[in-house]
Design an enzyme around this catalytic site. Structure first.
Site, PDB file in Angstrom:
ATOM      1  N   HIS A   1       0.821  -1.226   0.000  1.00 49.96           N
ATOM      2  CA  HIS A   1       0.000   0.000   0.000  1.00 49.96           C
ATOM      3  C   HIS A   1       0.858   1.281   0.000  1.00 49.96           C
ATOM      4  CE1 HIS A   1      -3.416  -2.437   1.590  1.00 49.96           C
ATOM      5  NE2 HIS A   1      -2.601  -2.872   2.533  1.00 49.96           N
TER       6      HIS A   1
HETATM    7  C1  BDR Z   1      -2.548   0.978   5.658  1.00 52.96           C
HETATM    8  O1  BDR Z   1      -2.698   0.542   7.005  1.00 52.96           O
HETATM    9  C2  BDR Z   1      -1.473   0.093   7.519  1.00 52.96           C
HETATM   10  O2  BDR Z   1      -1.626  -1.136   8.161  1.00 52.96           O
HETATM   11  C3  BDR Z   1      -0.517   0.024   6.367  1.00 52.96           C
HETATM   12  O3  BDR Z   1       0.803   0.358   6.785  1.00 52.96           O
HETATM   13  C4  BDR Z   1      -1.054   1.026   5.387  1.00 52.96           C
HETATM   14  O4  BDR Z   1      -0.571   2.329   5.662  1.00 52.96           O
HETATM   15  C5  BDR Z   1      -3.318   0.055   4.746  1.00 52.96           C
HETATM   16  O5  BDR Z   1      -4.658   0.057   5.096  1.00 52.96           O
END
Ligand code: BDR
Ligand code: CA
Length: 278
Positions: A221
């Site tokens: 992500h």
């Molecule tokens: C986001 O939430 C976190 O767990 C990850 O690092 C990312 O920024 C994804 O939903």
């Protein structure tokens, strides 16, 4: 000239990939990291940010500790935030540079500075509340009709819905939602090719996803959002009218928001693989 970049982060395995991508990309000048609670508590996200920079040979980059809060995704990222492997990264002798992200932004934002916000938006909302304008704000967060923490809420927005509202309503962000990042999977082959110290951080995350899906890798992500800061235009965007509800879900609303809808994932994957190989 390199693009000045501040990353607001809660490392976090995919945050670690995002930070490594920026640290190893000459197109950007890493001005600093501001840390926030999120995947694990603030003390650990800050320690992880420091250690990652030390490992990446970038201990000179300042780390500013931001806001603490109650969220946590240790089931995904491990109790230490880095898959139980934070101890494989060196200590950073520099220690934290400060504990006031608003001050750091006020002192360091220039007209060309890009901010990539890849954790809960508490620090960024405080910066906006202080009347500071962020010229280019790229946010990993939200999902259009899609969540990963509740049915409709993405983790970063869910962790501080009020801050997400501030950012969506007043921050003029480009958001990188789950709808896109769920198509950006660092699979087993990718992970076998990159820096083994980085891929070694992914065990807990891989096990978590493998238990629940066919996914044999991890979602990157945050690295997708940072890639847009490094090479503008990597993500194809469209303007939507949006808001965030009190539970952290992205919903239809009155605020114009640039949303990343698509990317050439094979090309982006090759770019990340090359940069993360060390
Ligand atoms: C986001 O939430 C976190 O767990 C990850 O690092 C990312 O920024 C994804 O939903
Ligand atoms: Ca994150």
């Amino acid at each position: 000239m390199a693009i000045p970049l501040i990353i607001d982060t809660d490392p976090g395995v995919d945050d670690a990939f995002a930070i490594a991508l920026a640290a190893r990309s000459p197109e950007v000048k890493l001005v600093g990291l501001t840390t926030v609670f999120g995947n694990v508590g603030l003390e650990l996200t800050t320690r992880n940010a420091l250690r990652l920079l030390a490992y990446l040979g970038r201990a000179e980059v300042p780390v500013v500790e931001g806001f603490e809060g109650p969220a946590g995704a240790a089931d995904v990222h491990g109790e230490d935030g880095l898959g139980g492997q934070a101890h494989t990264l060196p200590d950073n002798e520099k220690g934290v540079y400060g504990d006031d992200p608003v001050r750091f932004f006020a002192d360091n934002l220039g007209p060309r500075t890009v901010v990539a916000a890849i954790g809960p938006l508490t620090n960024i909302a405080a910066v906006l509340d202080a009347g500071i304008e962020i010229p280019r704000l790229i946010v990993m967060g939200g999902g259009l009709g899609l969540g990963n923490t509740t049915e409709r809420a993405e983790f970063n927005f869910w962790a501080d819905p009020e801050a997400a509202q501030t950012v969506i309503r007043r921050g003029k962000p480009l958001i990188v939602p789950l709808n896109l990042t769920h198509r950006c999977i660092a699979d087993a082959e990718f992970l076998s090719r990159i820096d083994p110290v980085l891929s070694n951080l992914t065990g807990t995350y891989r096990a978590y996803l493998a238990d629940r899906s066919e996914n044999q890798g991890i979602y990157v992500h945050d690295a997708v959002a940072v890639a847009e800061a490094i090479v503008p235009g990597t993500l194809k965007t469209r303007t939507h009218l949006l808001d965030v509800d009190d539970d952290g879900a992205l919903v239809e609303g009155n605020h114009q928001v640039e949303v990343a809808e698509d990317t050439d994932w094979p090309a982006l994957r090759a770019f990340m693989e090359q940069r993360l190989s060390g």
